[in-house]
Design a protein around this motif. Structure first.
Motif, PDB file in Angstrom:
ATOM      1  N   HIS B  98     -10.723  -9.224  -7.323  1.00  0.00           N
ATOM      2  CA  HIS B  98     -10.665  -7.903  -6.638  1.00  0.00           C
ATOM      3  C   HIS B  98     -10.354  -6.892  -7.595  1.00  0.00           C
ATOM      4  CE1 HIS B  98      -9.691  -4.966  -3.858  1.00  0.00           C
ATOM      5  NE2 HIS B  98      -8.484  -4.836  -4.046  1.00  0.00           N
ATOM      6  N   THR B  99     -11.104  -5.893  -7.632  1.00  0.00           N
ATOM      7  CA  THR B  99     -11.312  -4.988  -8.412  1.00  0.00           C
ATOM      8  C   THR B  99     -11.920  -5.090  -9.717  1.00  0.00           C
ATOM      9  OG1 THR B  99      -9.152  -5.031  -9.896  1.00  0.00           O
ATOM     10  CG2 THR B  99      -9.111  -4.013  -7.674  1.00  0.00           C
ATOM     11  N   GLY B 100     -12.519  -6.388  -9.983  1.00  0.00           N
ATOM     12  CA  GLY B 100     -13.387  -6.612 -10.848  1.00  0.00           C
ATOM     13  C   GLY B 100     -13.132  -6.888 -12.247  1.00  0.00           C
ATOM     14  N   ALA B 101     -11.715  -7.156 -12.541  1.00  0.00           N
ATOM     15  CA  ALA B 101     -11.334  -7.673 -13.870  1.00  0.00           C
ATOM     16  C   ALA B 101     -10.254  -8.266 -13.788  1.00  0.00           C
ATOM     17  CB  ALA B 101     -11.311  -6.346 -14.806  1.00  0.00           C
ATOM     18  N   HIS B 102      -9.696  -8.770 -14.872  1.00  0.00           N
ATOM     19  CA  HIS B 102      -8.362  -9.604 -15.114  1.00  0.00           C
ATOM     20  C   HIS B 102      -7.117  -8.678 -14.940  1.00  0.00           C
ATOM     21  CE1 HIS B 102      -8.545  -7.765 -19.024  1.00  0.00           C
ATOM     22  NE2 HIS B 102      -7.401  -7.886 -19.274  1.00  0.00           N
ATOM     23  N   LYS B 103      -7.353  -7.586 -15.069  1.00  0.00           N
ATOM     24  CA  LYS B 103      -6.197  -6.432 -15.010  1.00  0.00           C
ATOM     25  C   LYS B 103      -5.317  -6.575 -13.664  1.00  0.00           C
ATOM     26  CE  LYS B 103      -7.030  -4.342 -18.953  1.00  0.00           C
ATOM     27  NZ  LYS B 103      -5.935  -4.403 -20.008  1.00  0.00           N
ATOM     28  N   ILE B 104      -5.881  -7.073 -12.600  1.00  0.00           N
ATOM     29  CA  ILE B 104      -5.241  -7.126 -11.506  1.00  0.00           C
ATOM     30  C   ILE B 104      -4.188  -8.231 -11.439  1.00  0.00           C
ATOM     31  CG2 ILE B 104      -6.861  -8.744 -10.256  1.00  0.00           C
ATOM     32  CD1 ILE B 104      -5.362  -5.617  -8.213  1.00  0.00           C
ATOM     33  N   VAL B 133      -7.398   1.534 -12.263  1.00  0.00           N
ATOM     34  CA  VAL B 133      -8.054   1.003 -11.055  1.00  0.00           C
ATOM     35  C   VAL B 133      -7.197   0.051 -10.362  1.00  0.00           C
ATOM     36  CG1 VAL B 133      -9.996   0.003  -9.552  1.00  0.00           C
ATOM     37  CG2 VAL B 133     -10.450   1.795 -11.131  1.00  0.00           C
ATOM     38  N   ALA B 134      -6.749  -1.069 -11.230  1.00  0.00           N
ATOM     39  CA  ALA B 134      -5.928  -2.012 -10.603  1.00  0.00           C
ATOM     40  C   ALA B 134      -4.437  -1.458 -10.251  1.00  0.00           C
ATOM     41  CB  ALA B 134      -5.742  -3.224 -11.685  1.00  0.00           C
ATOM     42  N   SER B 135      -4.173  -0.506 -11.177  1.00  0.00           N
ATOM     43  CA  SER B 135      -2.708   0.079 -10.957  1.00  0.00           C
ATOM     44  C   SER B 135      -2.747   0.864  -9.508  1.00  0.00           C
ATOM     45  CB  SER B 135      -2.248   0.915 -11.965  1.00  0.00           C
ATOM     46  OG  SER B 135      -2.248   0.048 -13.192  1.00  0.00           O
ATOM     47  N   ALA B 136      -3.818   1.666  -9.472  1.00  0.00           N
ATOM     48  CA  ALA B 136      -3.942   2.439  -8.385  1.00  0.00           C
ATOM     49  C   ALA B 136      -4.289   1.522  -7.119  1.00  0.00           C
ATOM     50  CB  ALA B 136      -5.266   3.046  -8.343  1.00  0.00           C
ATOM     51  N   THR B 137      -4.779   0.361  -7.103  1.00  0.00           N
ATOM     52  CA  THR B 137      -5.057  -0.484  -6.156  1.00  0.00           C
ATOM     53  C   THR B 137      -3.766  -0.930  -5.596  1.00  0.00           C
ATOM     54  OG1 THR B 137      -7.218  -1.222  -6.975  1.00  0.00           O
ATOM     55  CG2 THR B 137      -6.032  -2.835  -5.456  1.00  0.00           C
ATOM     56  N   VAL B 138      -2.866  -1.720  -6.573  1.00  0.00           N
ATOM     57  CA  VAL B 138      -1.769  -2.312  -6.053  1.00  0.00           C
ATOM     58  C   VAL B 138      -0.550  -1.117  -5.490  1.00  0.00           C
ATOM     59  CG1 VAL B 138      -1.912  -4.370  -7.443  1.00  0.00           C
ATOM     60  CG2 VAL B 138      -0.663  -2.257  -8.308  1.00  0.00           C
ATOM     61  N   SER B 139      -0.722  -0.040  -6.212  1.00  0.00           N
ATOM     62  CA  SER B 139       0.078   1.177  -5.751  1.00  0.00           C
ATOM     63  C   SER B 139      -0.307   1.424  -4.264  1.00  0.00           C
ATOM     64  CB  SER B 139      -0.113   2.262  -6.576  1.00  0.00           C
ATOM     65  OG  SER B 139       0.456   2.077  -7.876  1.00  0.00           O
ATOM     66  N   ALA B 140      -1.495   1.362  -3.983  1.00  0.00           N
ATOM     67  CA  ALA B 140      -2.081   1.749  -2.549  1.00  0.00           C
ATOM     68  C   ALA B 140      -1.486   0.624  -1.781  1.00  0.00           C
ATOM     69  CB  ALA B 140      -3.637   2.068  -2.457  1.00  0.00           C
TER      70      ALA B 140
END
Lengths: 275, 410
Positions: B98-104, B133-140
């Motif tokens: 999800h979100t397209g990279a390992h960052k999540i 994007v990964a930070s924004a995703t988990v924050s949401a």
């Protein structure tokens, strides 16, 4: 032992029953020659101690004002060695005013702590403040500085709790620097009511004078702090003068020194007003 | 300067790093302003407790499975293997998260920790925008406000990710100081943190920064290497001969490497971005072209000038455009446990296209740096060998940069 100069100055201030005024300027801001002129003029303008910043590319604890000063200094090719040259030139004409260098760790790591301490002592530097070197990491630097009689000035802040205080004041000499706001330099204003108990606590723990900085921009605030602290440090408000004088094509040195003497007067008379 | 590292110099117990002071050998540590010291010490304590709490780990595993989509596949890149000749090439498909990279992987771990600590405001820095994007995703997902600091130069070259962050409810603050890229975004995030000490959690995206971040981010990313170990043994019945990953700050790489450090038969390769070339001043190869110093809370290899001023890095890939590297990589480099190669912008571009054409996968420009080293390693290791490369992210975000570099308009 150059730290004696700091001790002598604070003893004299105590005898006069007044706080000291500490002026911060950045080496090489706006250029090396003008910075030296400013340095030389500061004691007569009322600075009891001087903090001389050495520039760093990534000044993480600075607000916009000092960030820009750092960038101006670097654009003019100021370096750590160049800062030591300025210190030496200042010291040739002034044997009494304590001179504290302030900056970030990497230029010191790059030069080597021993080499720095030796050159700094030879240049007449009395103390060093390193923003990103907490006590946990400071021993190698302390070793080098102590060997040359230079004080490593420690920082305490509103987040420093009782538990940390002993670690913070270990191996420090000269004075302790209280960062009066949680934040970067020159943005938030210090709360004078909160500063008083913090200064008391720190003075008791360190058995040293306490200088307060990071949140003092006006003569009024400087006077408030000077009533309770052993010294008040002003940086960004002076650097702002350098910047605005440069923009308006005014005499930079005159403008900074006039601001410095306004602040110095406020600090010097602060305790007279209350008695 | 250093004597050649011997296998016998190396630790027996890799889990002993970092030590109690946050050090990997002479690297790492805790170099932050006094105002932040109590906060990083509190974070360390909170992280140690969470790490040893089975409930925390179970919750994290649940989200990794059902929200992130783990485990990610281990895929045999058959056509690239045939094209290059030599060892079999596997891709660890982190770009399918999800979100397209390992960052999540890291963001999910840290957001759970932030909640556990009662923090109510998230800040992050981002280069390419993947971590943003990964930070924004988990924050949401967890209902926390999120502010992302991003260099103004990166904001301009990663517009799709900026828009994505906005859609996810995050505020992107462009940073104009310095070179206006990742290191400046990190400076600004630290300034925010020191100003908002009560409620704010700083979600660092790479395995750098002050202790405990390098260890914590590594632990959250180690899911990459741990899954790879199991999957490759299922597929090949043995461990790989080599693992390979691109290195900017180095979080995907350390996540892949760490579970293999104790296996001496597994060679470990990182790839740094050498931009226009190591002989120019436009590269981002901190290990190959830098010296040890202190920046952003840790001691590590840095690109710096004679005065110790940090130099601006350059890479075509915004995610590798950082003048430092995680301290554990500096340690692995110095003791010789991992080898660090370099890859230029041009090599990465060619590898980007080749992977798209032969495997039907558009890789992130970051990952393309690792792909570019596959022909050399596949030959070195040879027929019958096995290489696993971490395909850390997908390249949709890079299509404008690539089009520009190829002189095409889209």
């Amino acid at each position: 032992m150059t730290k004696d100069r700091i001790d002598r100055r604070f003893a004299a201030l105590k005898a006069e029953n007044r706080a000291g005024f500490v002026a911060y300027v950045m080496a090489g801001d706006p250029d090396a020659a003008t910075a030296l002129e400013i340095l030389k003029g500061l004691p007569a303008a009322g600075a009891d101690l001087i903090e001389l910043g050495f520039p760093f590319s990534d000044p993480m604890a600075e607000g916009p004002t000092i960030q820009r000063a750092s960038q101006r200094a670097l654009a003019g090719k100021m370096t750590l060695n160049g800062t030591l040259d300025l210190a030496r030139a200042f010291r040739e004409g002034d044997q009494d005013t304590p001179l504290i260098l302030m900056g970030y760790l990497n230029p010191l790591v790059n030069k080597g702590f021993e080499a720095f301490a030796k050159d700094a002592a030879a240049a007449g530097v009395d103390g060093l403040i390193v923003v990103d070197c907490p006590p946990e990491e400071a021993d190698p630097l302390s070793d080098a500085l102590e060997a040359e009689g230079i004080s490593l000035i420690r920082l305490a802040s509103p987040t420093t709790d009782e538990k940390r205080l002993p670690a913070v004041v270990r191996r420090t000499s000269g004075f302790v620097y209280y960062v009066s706001v949680a934040g970067v330099t020159g943005v938030k204003e210090a709360d004078a009511d909160a500063v008083a108990p913090a200064v008391e606590r720190l003075r008791a723990a360190a058995q040293l004078p306490v200088a307060v900085g990071f949140g003092i921009r006006t003569a009024e605030r400087a006077a408030e702090v000077a009533r309770v602290a052993d010294a008040a440090v002003v940086g960004s408000a002076l650097v702002d003068e350098i910047e605005s004088a440069g923009k308006l094509n005014e005499n930079v040195t005159q403008k900074v020194l006039s601001k410095a003497s306004e602040l110095a007067k406020a600090v010097r008379s602060a305790r007279q007003d209350t008695v | 300067m250093n004597a050649p590292a011997q296998a016998s110099d190396r630790p027996n117990d890799w889990s002993a790093y970092p030590d109690a002071k946050g050090r990997f050998g002479e690297f790492g540590g805790l170099y932050v302003a006094e105002t932040l010291m109590p906060l990083v010490l509190e974070l360390d304590k909170a992280y140690q407790e969470a790490k040893n709490d089975p409930a925390f780990q179970a919750e994290l595993r649940g989200y990794l499975t059902h929200y992130v989509g783990r485990p990610s596949p281990l895929y045999f890149a058959e056509r690239l293997t045939r094209h290059f000749g030599g060892a079999k090439i596997y891709f660890k498909r982190e770009e399918l998260n999800h979100t397209g990279a390992h960052k999540i992987n890291n963001c999910m771990g840290q957001i759970l920790l932030a909640q556990r600590m009662g923090k109510t405001r998230i800040i992050a820095e981002t280069g390419a925008g993947q971590h943003g994007v990964a930070s924004a995703t988990v924050s949401a997902r967890f209902g926390l406000p999120c502010i992302v600091y991003m260099g103004a130069v990166d904001v301009a070259r990663q517009k799709p990710n900026v828009f994505r962050m906005n859609l996810l409810g995050a505020e992107v603050r462009p940073v104009t100081s310095g070179a206006a890229t990742l290191k400046d975004a990190m400076n600004e995030a630290m300034r925010d943190w020191v100003t908002n000490v009560e409620d704010t959690y700083y979600l660092i995206g790479t395995a750098a920064g002050p202790h405990p971040y390098p260890a914590m981010v590594r632990d959250f990313q180690a899911v990459i290497g741990n899954e790879t170990r199991e999957q490759i043994q299922e597929l090949e019945g043995r461990l790989p001969d080599a693992v390979l990953a691109c290195v900017g700050g180095g979080s995907n790489a350390i996540g892949m490497f760490h579970p293999f450090l104790g296996d001496e038969s597994v060679k470990i390769y990182g790839v740094e971005a050498s931009g226009h070339g190591l002989d120019t001043d436009k590269h981002a190869a901190s290990l190959t072209g830098g010296r040890p110093g202190v920046l952003h809370g840790n001691r590590t290899y840095l690109l710096q000038d004679d005065d110790g001023q940090i130099l601006d890095a350059h890479s075509i890939s915004a995610g590798l455009d950082y003048p430092g590297i995680g301290p554990e990589h500096s340690f692995l480099h110095d003791i010789g446990r991992a080898q660090y190669l370099t890859c230029t912008d041009d090599e990465a571009l060619k590898a980007f296209q080749l992977c798209a054409e032969l495997e039907g996968i558009i890789p992130a420009l970051e990952s393309a740096h690792a792909i570019a080293k596959l022909p050399q390693l596949a030959k070195e290791i040879g027929e019958g060998g096995v290489i696993v490369m971490c395909l850390s992210g997908r390249g949709d975000k890079d299509i404008f940069t690539v089009a520009d570099a190829l002189g095409r308009s889209i």
